[in-house]
Design a protein around this motif. Structure first.
Motif, PDB file in Angstrom:
ATOM      1  N   PHE A  67      51.244  36.034 -31.730  1.00 21.47           N
ATOM      2  CA  PHE A  67      52.349  36.113 -31.211  1.00 21.47           C
ATOM      3  C   PHE A  67      52.449  36.875 -30.230  1.00 21.47           C
ATOM      4  O   PHE A  67      51.907  38.165 -30.090  1.00 21.47           O
ATOM      5  N   ASN A  68      53.338  36.687 -29.204  1.00 23.01           N
ATOM      6  CA  ASN A  68      53.547  37.709 -28.081  1.00 23.01           C
ATOM      7  C   ASN A  68      55.096  37.717 -27.905  1.00 23.01           C
ATOM      8  O   ASN A  68      55.972  36.632 -27.783  1.00 23.01           O
ATOM      9  N   CYS A  69      55.580  39.053 -27.484  1.00 18.24           N
ATOM     10  CA  CYS A  69      57.081  38.981 -26.872  1.00 18.24           C
ATOM     11  C   CYS A  69      56.825  40.089 -25.717  1.00 18.24           C
ATOM     12  O   CYS A  69      56.263  41.281 -25.838  1.00 18.24           O
ATOM     13  N   THR A  70      57.405  39.874 -24.548  1.00 23.84           N
ATOM     14  CA  THR A  70      56.932  40.557 -23.184  1.00 23.84           C
ATOM     15  C   THR A  70      57.900  41.722 -23.042  1.00 23.84           C
ATOM     16  O   THR A  70      59.238  41.772 -23.428  1.00 23.84           O
ATOM     17  N   SER A  71      57.489  42.833 -22.491  1.00 27.29           N
ATOM     18  CA  SER A  71      58.286  43.991 -22.422  1.00 27.29           C
ATOM     19  C   SER A  71      59.507  43.709 -21.415  1.00 27.29           C
ATOM     20  O   SER A  71      58.980  42.702 -20.171  1.00 27.29           O
ATOM     21  N   LEU A  72      60.735  44.300 -21.418  1.00 24.95           N
ATOM     22  CA  LEU A  72      61.780  43.923 -20.581  1.00 24.95           C
ATOM     23  C   LEU A  72      61.818  44.671 -19.112  1.00 24.95           C
ATOM     24  O   LEU A  72      62.442  44.475 -18.425  1.00 24.95           O
ATOM     25  N   GLN A  73      60.490  45.572 -19.031  1.00 25.99           N
ATOM     26  CA  GLN A  73      60.287  46.008 -17.879  1.00 25.99           C
ATOM     27  C   GLN A  73      59.733  44.826 -16.741  1.00 25.99           C
ATOM     28  O   GLN A  73      59.767  45.314 -15.526  1.00 25.99           O
ATOM     29  N   MET A  74      59.523  43.663 -17.161  1.00 26.37           N
ATOM     30  CA  MET A  74      59.064  42.597 -16.533  1.00 26.37           C
ATOM     31  C   MET A  74      59.666  41.273 -17.206  1.00 26.37           C
ATOM     32  O   MET A  74      58.926  40.438 -17.424  1.00 26.37           O
ATOM     33  N   LYS A  75      60.868  41.126 -16.817  1.00 21.55           N
ATOM     34  CA  LYS A  75      61.598  40.034 -17.211  1.00 21.55           C
ATOM     35  C   LYS A  75      61.029  38.655 -16.934  1.00 21.55           C
ATOM     36  O   LYS A  75      61.139  37.743 -17.651  1.00 21.55           O
ATOM     37  N   GLY A  76      60.393  38.537 -15.770  1.00 22.57           N
ATOM     38  CA  GLY A  76      60.001  37.376 -15.087  1.00 22.57           C
ATOM     39  C   GLY A  76      58.456  37.131 -15.256  1.00 22.57           C
ATOM     40  O   GLY A  76      57.776  36.150 -14.872  1.00 22.57           O
TER      41      GLY A  76
END
Length: 557
Positions: free
Chosen positions: A458-467
């Motif tokens: 499972f992966n959820c991306t850091s919000l320093q890189m929204k795109g």
């Protein structure tokens, strides 16, 4: 010719325990010393400061300590027209590696120095001054030093401005920090048979004399076509290194694999014509252009398929239906909170502001704050240091990421996930047996085998890189694992969502998507095979280095 009157002096040795410790000189009734206290140690330290790749030239033989030490390493010359002082120092036999230039004529002395340098490969001179000699005869030793320094500078810039990009494969000076991506870059350069030299650098913003000397020596000897760094490591905050590279005509490629805005906040005056920036996040290119950078390019992350490959043996305790590898961001939030020293108003509101930012479509914390919280924008602008300004913006970034990751991970608890990360997860998640904890894993030694041990990573991306997409999007399929990740706008240019990569668009979709793919083994296998095929064809670090080299050649050749 030096026509100045030669100084009349009386000299006598100063002994310490029977050993020569100093020389006392009397000139016109005034007493001078060769060194004074701790003379032998002070003179030896001069030898220690001579960098490799230079030709040492002593202005005065002194007590002989520095001269003998340098002679043990290689050729050395000494300009010294004081035979009486040499005799007192016991320098009656000149070592084989030493060229003594004892003429009283300054111009002849300069010619002899130039001839000696030419006979020894025309390497840069390193002048070693013993101050007493400058006092004894400034018109001889002082003029010799001034003339040679001027020639050294002129010669240095001529040697530094050599032609670039004359070979099929560029020569790269890699400013190597002990940081993520350094190993991957070196491996890719080796596989591509691109000549490179790695210069170790720190991750701070200082540029000490030793580092600058090593940098200049590497450039003059290796003659790279451009320098390469990650996240601006190896550059100083004042822009001195960038300015030096620009004057030398050496292009610089800086590849940002973290938010470039948060990094460049620390640096000034770096928008030189010889600098090309590469960002893993396409949404950051406008920010970089707004800061004045002329050459800005998108270069996403990738993977090393030799490290992340199928078939690596895992551990039984790693087996799980669902796993997540990641930091809770709790420590990052606490540290930036201390560094930010927020006002009471911001301290009360930063969690809600971070929540609003995370839910917004805005990809820039700066623009979000300016549009929605002008009072906070004023607080950031009024911060007295760059570090505090950076901390105030980072606080919102890391807190929004902490909230988002926690929300996402909680949606996986119906499948007893294995969470690998920091200890803070134990405080954030329930202690009811709905999940399992594993300490932080080693990126190179454990993750290539850990990922395939789970049915779903499972992966959820850091919000320093929204795109942008993060490293797991490439690493997990490369080693044969199946990945479920949050959708990112830049994903479509890299993979085909739904065919090569499984996604969720909202946190509420996570349980359904987990259940769907857990029940469809054939679907998972087909997607992994297609994703890995795409990665091997387009998304290895060799591909990225080839693209970076192509852009650097087209831009600066």
């Amino acid at each position: 010719m030096d026509t100045s009157p030669q100084p009349q002096y009386i000299a006598a040795p100063v002994l310490d325990g029977g050993a020569l410790a100093d020389i006392r000189i009397t000139v016109a009734g005034k007493v001078w010393h060769m060194w004074g206290k701790n003379g032998a140690d002070r003179e030896r330290s001069l030898a220690e400061a001579v960098p490799e790749g230079t030709l040492p030239l002593l202005l005065g033989a002194g007590l002989g300590h520095c001269l003998r030490e340098l002679a043990s390493r290689g050729p050395v010359a000494v300009v010294d027209r004081e035979p009486f002082l040499r005799e007192l120092a016991g320098i009656d036999a000149i070592p084989a590696n030493v060229t003594l230039i004892s003429t009283p004529d300054t111009q002849i002395a300069l010619k002899e120095v130039r001839a000696w340098r030419a006979a020894n490969g025309n390497l840069p001179l390193h002048l070693v001054r013993i101050p007493l000699y400058q006092r004894l005869s400034p018109d001889h030793y002082g003029l010799t030093a001034k003339t040679l320094e001027s020639e050294n500078r002129s010669d240095f810039w001529a040697r530094a401005n050599y032609p670039k990009f004359r070979q099929t494969k560029p020569r790269i000076l890699f400013l190597r920090a002990d940081y993520f991506l350094s190993n991957e870059i070196e491996t890719a350069l080796g596989k591509l048979e691109i000549p490179f030299q790695a210069l170790p650098v720190g991750t701070g913003g200082a540029a000490g004399n030793d580092y600058v000397e090593s940098l200049l020596e590497s450039i003059l000897q290796f003659k790279p076509d451009f320098a390469l760094t990650v996240n601006h490591f190896g550059l100083d905050r004042e822009g001195k290194i960038t300015g030096l590279l620009e004057r030398m005509g050496l292009p610089l490629a800086s590849w940002f694999v973290d938010n470039p805005h948060l990094i460049l906040y620390r640096y000034q005056g770096l928008d030189a014509a010889n600098v090309a920036l590469f960002s893993f996040d396409a949404f950051k290119l406008d920010i970089l252009r707004d800061r004045g950078f002329r050459h800005v390019h998108y270069l996403p992350l990738a993977t090393d398929p030799d490290r992340f490959r199928p078939g690596m043996p895992g551990k039984p305790e790693w087996r799980a239906e669902v796993s997540f590898v990641g930091n809770s961001m709790t420590t990052a939030v606490n540290e930036t909170l201390k560094a930010a020293r927020p006002s009471p108003l911001l301290r009360d509101q930063y969690t809600s502001i971070a929540s609003d930012y995370g839910a917004s479509a805005e990809t820039s914390v700066t623009r979000f704050i300016q549009a929605n919280h002008p009072e906070l924008a004023e607080e950031i602008a009024a911060a007295t240091s760059i570090e505090r300004q950076l901390a105030l913006e980072s606080l919102i970034t890391w807190e929004s990421t902490r909230q988002y990751r926690l929300k996402c991970v909680r949606q996986t608890l119906g499948h007893t996930p294995l969470i690998a990360g920091d200890n803070a997860w134990k405080r954030l998640l329930p202690g009811d047996g709905s999940w399992r904890y594993h300490p932080t894993l080693n990126y190179y030694g454990e993750l290539p085998a850990f990922y395939p041990s789970s049915t779903i990573s499972f992966n959820c991306t850091s919000l320093q890189m929204k795109g942008a997409v993060n490293q797991r999007v490439f690493d997990v399929p490369a080693c044969g694992g199946f990945l479920l990740t949050d959708h990112r706008e830049q994903m479509e240019s890299l993979f085909s969502p739904g065919s090569e990569i499984a996604i969720y668009n909202d946190t509420d979709e996570i349980p359904h998507q987990l259940e769907r793919y857990l029940q469809d083994r054939d679907k998972r296998r087909a997607m992994v095979e297609r994703a890995r095929k795409r990665i091997l064809a387009r998304h290895t670090y060799q591909h990225r280095i080839q693209e970076l080299c192509r852009i650097m050649r087209e831009t600066f050749s």
